[in-house]
Design an enzyme around this catalytic site. Structure first.
Site, mmCIF file in Angstrom:
data_model
loop_
_atom_site.group_PDB
_atom_site.id
_atom_site.type_symbol
_atom_site.label_atom_id
_atom_site.label_comp_id
_atom_site.label_asym_id
_atom_site.label_seq_id
_atom_site.Cartn_x
_atom_site.Cartn_y
_atom_site.Cartn_z
ATOM 1 N N LEU A 1 0.987 -4.334 12.155
ATOM 2 C CA LEU A 1 -0.103 -5.048 11.489
ATOM 3 C C LEU A 1 -1.297 -4.134 11.177
ATOM 4 O O LEU A 1 -1.199 -2.928 11.284
ATOM 5 C CB LEU A 1 -0.519 -6.238 12.362
ATOM 6 C CG LEU A 1 0.651 -7.121 12.819
ATOM 7 C CD1 LEU A 1 0.169 -8.258 13.700
ATOM 8 C CD2 LEU A 1 1.447 -7.662 11.639
ATOM 9 N N GLY B 1 2.372 -5.747 7.621
ATOM 10 C CA GLY B 1 1.384 -6.403 6.771
ATOM 11 C C GLY B 1 0.170 -6.794 7.585
ATOM 12 O O GLY B 1 -0.135 -6.182 8.617
ATOM 13 N N SER B 2 -0.501 -7.842 7.146
ATOM 14 C CA SER B 2 -1.776 -8.205 7.759
ATOM 15 C C SER B 2 -1.591 -8.930 9.097
ATOM 16 O O SER B 2 -0.556 -9.550 9.356
ATOM 17 C CB SER B 2 -2.565 -9.103 6.804
ATOM 18 O OG SER B 2 -1.845 -10.292 6.583
ATOM 19 N N GLU C 1 4.391 -9.025 -3.427
ATOM 20 C CA GLU C 1 4.291 -9.566 -4.786
ATOM 21 C C GLU C 1 3.477 -8.653 -5.693
ATOM 22 O O GLU C 1 3.510 -8.799 -6.912
ATOM 23 C CB GLU C 1 3.674 -10.969 -4.759
ATOM 24 C CG GLU C 1 2.332 -11.108 -4.041
ATOM 25 C CD GLU C 1 2.470 -11.354 -2.535
ATOM 26 O OE1 GLU C 1 3.334 -10.724 -1.899
ATOM 27 O OE2 GLU C 1 1.709 -12.181 -1.998
ATOM 28 N N GLU D 1 -11.017 -5.880 8.946
ATOM 29 C CA GLU D 1 -10.390 -4.777 8.212
ATOM 30 C C GLU D 1 -10.940 -4.777 6.783
ATOM 31 O O GLU D 1 -10.925 -5.806 6.110
ATOM 32 C CB GLU D 1 -8.871 -4.969 8.202
ATOM 33 C CG GLU D 1 -8.126 -3.745 7.682
ATOM 34 C CD GLU D 1 -6.598 -3.916 7.735
ATOM 35 O OE1 GLU D 1 -6.105 -5.028 7.509
ATOM 36 O OE2 GLU D 1 -5.898 -2.914 7.995
ATOM 37 N N LYS E 1 11.905 -8.507 1.347
ATOM 38 C CA LYS E 1 10.919 -9.281 0.578
ATOM 39 C C LYS E 1 9.745 -8.336 0.364
ATOM 40 O O LYS E 1 8.862 -8.194 1.220
ATOM 41 C CB LYS E 1 10.488 -10.502 1.393
ATOM 42 C CG LYS E 1 10.066 -11.723 0.621
ATOM 43 C CD LYS E 1 9.050 -11.521 -0.462
ATOM 44 C CE LYS E 1 7.651 -11.805 -0.015
ATOM 45 N NZ LYS E 1 6.614 -11.121 -0.802
ATOM 46 N N PRO E 2 9.753 -7.630 -0.798
ATOM 47 C CA PRO E 2 8.640 -6.698 -1.026
ATOM 48 C C PRO E 2 7.391 -7.461 -1.405
ATOM 49 O O PRO E 2 7.456 -8.644 -1.752
ATOM 50 C CB PRO E 2 9.139 -5.852 -2.206
ATOM 51 C CG PRO E 2 10.065 -6.745 -2.963
ATOM 52 C CD PRO E 2 10.676 -7.695 -1.947
ATOM 53 N N ASN F 1 0.812 -1.232 0.000
ATOM 54 C CA ASN F 1 0.000 0.000 0.000
ATOM 55 C C ASN F 1 0.837 1.271 0.000
ATOM 56 O O ASN F 1 0.424 2.288 -0.531
ATOM 57 C CB ASN F 1 -1.036 -0.024 1.133
ATOM 58 C CG ASN F 1 -0.411 -0.107 2.496
ATOM 59 O OD1 ASN F 1 0.733 -0.526 2.658
ATOM 60 N ND2 ASN F 1 -1.164 0.281 3.508
ATOM 61 N N CYS G 1 -3.260 1.555 6.568
ATOM 62 C CA CYS G 1 -3.460 0.829 7.826
ATOM 63 C C CYS G 1 -4.203 1.667 8.857
ATOM 64 O O CYS G 1 -4.887 1.117 9.707
ATOM 65 C CB CYS G 1 -2.127 0.343 8.372
ATOM 66 S SG CYS G 1 -0.907 1.649 8.489
HETATM 67 P P1 NAD Z 1 0.067 -9.303 3.681
HETATM 68 O O1 NAD Z 1 0.202 -9.694 5.094
HETATM 69 O O2 NAD Z 1 -0.790 -10.122 2.802
HETATM 70 O O3 NAD Z 1 1.503 -9.296 2.972
HETATM 71 C C1 NAD Z 1 2.580 -8.502 3.445
HETATM 72 C C2 NAD Z 1 3.898 -9.145 3.034
HETATM 73 O O4 NAD Z 1 4.057 -10.377 3.739
HETATM 74 C C3 NAD Z 1 3.998 -9.504 1.554
HETATM 75 O O5 NAD Z 1 5.320 -9.279 1.149
HETATM 76 C C4 NAD Z 1 3.643 -10.992 1.535
HETATM 77 O O6 NAD Z 1 4.193 -11.676 0.450
HETATM 78 C C5 NAD Z 1 4.250 -11.477 2.850
HETATM 79 N N1 NAD Z 1 3.578 -12.601 3.497
HETATM 80 C C6 NAD Z 1 2.257 -12.925 3.462
HETATM 81 N N2 NAD Z 1 2.016 -13.971 4.272
HETATM 82 C C7 NAD Z 1 3.203 -14.305 4.852
HETATM 83 C C8 NAD Z 1 3.609 -15.308 5.796
HETATM 84 N N3 NAD Z 1 2.729 -16.154 6.324
HETATM 85 N N4 NAD Z 1 4.909 -15.353 6.163
HETATM 86 C C9 NAD Z 1 5.811 -14.480 5.659
HETATM 87 N N5 NAD Z 1 5.487 -13.524 4.744
HETATM 88 C C10 NAD Z 1 4.199 -13.435 4.356
HETATM 89 O O7 NAD Z 1 -0.389 -7.768 3.674
HETATM 90 P P2 NAD Z 1 -0.691 -6.825 2.412
HETATM 91 O O8 NAD Z 1 -2.006 -7.210 1.827
HETATM 92 O O9 NAD Z 1 0.500 -6.751 1.541
HETATM 93 O O10 NAD Z 1 -0.802 -5.374 3.137
HETATM 94 C C11 NAD Z 1 -1.952 -4.906 3.727
HETATM 95 C C12 NAD Z 1 -1.910 -5.096 5.234
HETATM 96 O O11 NAD Z 1 -0.783 -4.407 5.778
HETATM 97 C C13 NAD Z 1 -3.115 -4.482 5.925
HETATM 98 O O12 NAD Z 1 -3.555 -5.363 6.932
HETATM 99 C C14 NAD Z 1 -2.560 -3.199 6.513
HETATM 100 O O13 NAD Z 1 -3.309 -2.706 7.592
HETATM 101 C C15 NAD Z 1 -1.171 -3.617 6.892
HETATM 102 N N6 NAD Z 1 -0.269 -2.457 7.059
HETATM 103 C C16 NAD Z 1 0.126 -2.101 8.331
HETATM 104 C C17 NAD Z 1 0.935 -0.965 8.521
HETATM 105 C C18 NAD Z 1 1.366 -0.510 9.910
HETATM 106 O O14 NAD Z 1 2.169 0.397 10.015
HETATM 107 N N7 NAD Z 1 0.862 -1.090 10.976
HETATM 108 C C19 NAD Z 1 1.370 -0.243 7.403
HETATM 109 C C20 NAD Z 1 0.973 -0.647 6.137
HETATM 110 C C21 NAD Z 1 0.154 -1.769 5.978
#
Ligand code: NAD
Length: 457
Positions: free
Chosen positions: A234, A211-212, A164, A362, A161-162, A138, A267
């Site tokens: 998260l 991430g999530s 995908e 979310e 690991k950015p 995002n 987020c």
């Molecule tokens: P995601 O968790 O699907 O993926 C994030 C990254 O993690 C990707 O690079 C993905 O390939 C990798 N990944 C996914 N599952 C994994 C696993 N089990 N083990 C290791 N790596 C894994 O999240 P997304 O859809 O890319 O991003 C959106 C999410 O990020 C939302 O929930 C958002 O709220 C959160 N976010 C949080 C903040 C913060 O500062 N708290 C900032 C930005 C985004």
């Protein structure tokens, strides 16, 4: 989740048009241990450079970020859809803030002397070793930056690991910063969650993840083996409370901005709005009006204020939330239909109740969800009724809103404004929004192992 281990190339697609934006080679799973070994070999000499030397080296990225902001901004918009001006400003802000950030890191990591008259201790902040930074799409330039920069400045070597969804932007980041560093200090692994999981299982010392919540929990489970350190930033389900004595126009303007910017894919987006009954009608009217001024379209087109959802999966998720809410009695005040391709029309719903998915999970889409409440106590109770705890915002008279702010269980609370803190304040989540900080003295110190050396006087 698609499988990336069977493919060789990762194609990045423009969510506005479906056109291929470019591709990168996928990192085979069996190559990940070799990346980690290389990172470990490079780390010791990088550590030996010292904090000041490392920061001088990293400062070289500032002018490159600034010089290439337009070009990389274009890439961000083509990869994930946000309006071009926002993409360019994402890159530019990383360049503009770099020097200050590095100074803050140097101060945070300087050895500290503690004396009690009998003993003299020196507190050192040493690198952990090899760090993985796993990031979302995002903010595909600033999210890697917020994690990679402090990790490197602290003397760790890093494998990024950015997401995908945005591999080209991740690659651009690593190309720029990696060119300033000795070989192996900053590397990249491309792919999906399988590559992320393989990285997490490998011989790392620190895992920095944004991430999530679901992925964060999975990472924490894997990291428990060997008790590897983790930083988790998260997702959230941020509330906005509008009190009776709020400036309703300002509150509605903020609600529209913070529900719809980046198509709601932030987020700390406003995901739930609790407005006191006495001012609800006017607030709803103003918010619906503000939403109709948004322009949905291709982020490269001048005038666009809301781009597409990043992909079909995200679009379907958002539309499912809207449909579920309407089927359970939510009223549509704006939008709600006319969605096409990956574009979701900004939608304002009122009468949102607890059993609706949109009230609990979310959403990450351009939807403003309003629940009317009788008073401040009910607003606080409902705002806190979530396992998440990233941000929260309160609009009201300064005094009352500040009091309400202290009752909210989020990591960051904004009073009559968004949650971004003063320079030097941490970016921090609470509860299931993870633990760990971005930025600030405490944030930078997470990338280090504290060691204390004590001697008698
Ligand atoms: P995601 O968790 O699907 O993926 C994030 C990254 O993690 C990707 O690079 C993905 O390939 C990798 N990944 C996914 N599952 C994994 C696993 N089990 N083990 C290791 N790596 C894994 O999240 P997304 O859809 O890319 O991003 C959106 C999410 O990020 C939302 O929930 C958002 O709220 C959160 N976010 C949080 C903040 C913060 O500062 N708290 C900032 C930005 C985004």
């Amino acid at each position: 989740m698609s499988s990336y281990s069977a493919k060789k190339a990762l194609r990045s697609r423009n969510p506005s048009t479906g056109a291929v934006a470019g591709e990168v080679p996928i990192t085979p799973l069996e190559e990940i241990p070799a990346l980690v070994r290389r990172a470990r070999e490079a780390q010791q000499s990088w550590e030996a450079v010292g904090t000041v030397g490392r920061c001088e080296c990293l400062l070289g990225a500032a002018h490159v970020f600034l010089d290439r902001a337009e070009e990389i901004g274009h890439l961000i918009t083509v990869e994930m859809g946000k309006p071009l001006a926002e993409s360019v400003s994402e890159v530019r802000s990383c360049g503009q803030g770099l020097e200050g950030e590095l100074l803050e890191i140097q101060e945070a990591l300087a050895p500290e002397v503690i004396e009690d008259g009998r003993l003299r201790s020196i507190v050192y902040r040493d690198p952990f070793g090899v760090c993985a930074a796993i990031t979302p799409w995002n903010f595909p330039f600033s999210m890697p930056h917020w994690m990679v920069l402090p990790a490197l400045a602290a003397g760790n070597s890093v494998i990024l690991k950015p997401s995908e969804e945005t591999p080209l932007t991740g690659q651009a980041y690593v190309d720029i910063v990696g060119a300033l560093l000795p070989n192996g200090v900053l590397q990249i692994a491309h792919g999906g969650d399988e590559q992320g999981k393989a990285l997490v299982r490998s011989d790392l010392d620190l895992i920095a993840f944004t991430g999530s919540r679901e992925a964060g929990k999975d990472i924490l489970r894997s990291a428990s083996d060997g008790l590897r350190r983790v930083i988790l930033e998260l997702g959230g389900k941020d509330p906005l409370i509008v009190l009776e004595d709020a400036d309703i126009e300002k509150a509605a303007t903020f609600a529209a901005w913070n529900s719809f910017r980046n198509a709601g894919q932030v987020c700390v987006s406003t995901e739930r709005i609790f407005v006191c009954e006495a001012v609800a009608e006017r607030f709803e009217h103003l918010l619906a009006e503000a939403s109709s001024r948004r322009v949905v379209g291709n982020g490269l087109k001048p005038g666009t204020t809301i781009g597409p959802m990043v992909n079909e999966r995200q679009r379907d998720h958002v539309l499912r939330h809207i449909e579920d809410a309407v089927s359970r009695g939510a009223r549509v005040l704006a939008g709600g239909s006319g969605h096409h391709d990956n574009f979701v029309v900004p939608t304002v719903l009122t009468g949102v109740t607890d059993e609706m998915a949109i009230a609990r999970e979310e959403t990450f889409g351009p939807v403003a969800c309003i629940t009317r409440v009788a008073n401040e106590e009910e607003a606080i109770r409902r705002a806190n009724d979530t396992p998440f705890g990233l941000g929260a915002v309160v609009f009201g008279s300064q005094e009352r809103a500040s009091q309400v702010a202290r009752h909210l269980r989020a990591g960051m609370v904004g009073v009559n404004r968004g949650v971004h803190g003063a320079k030097g304040a941490p970016w921090v989540g609470a509860r299931e929004s993870g633990y760990g900080f971005h930025k600030s003295r405490d944030g930078h110190r997470q990338f280090t192992q504290t060691r204390v050396v004590t001697q008698g006087r």
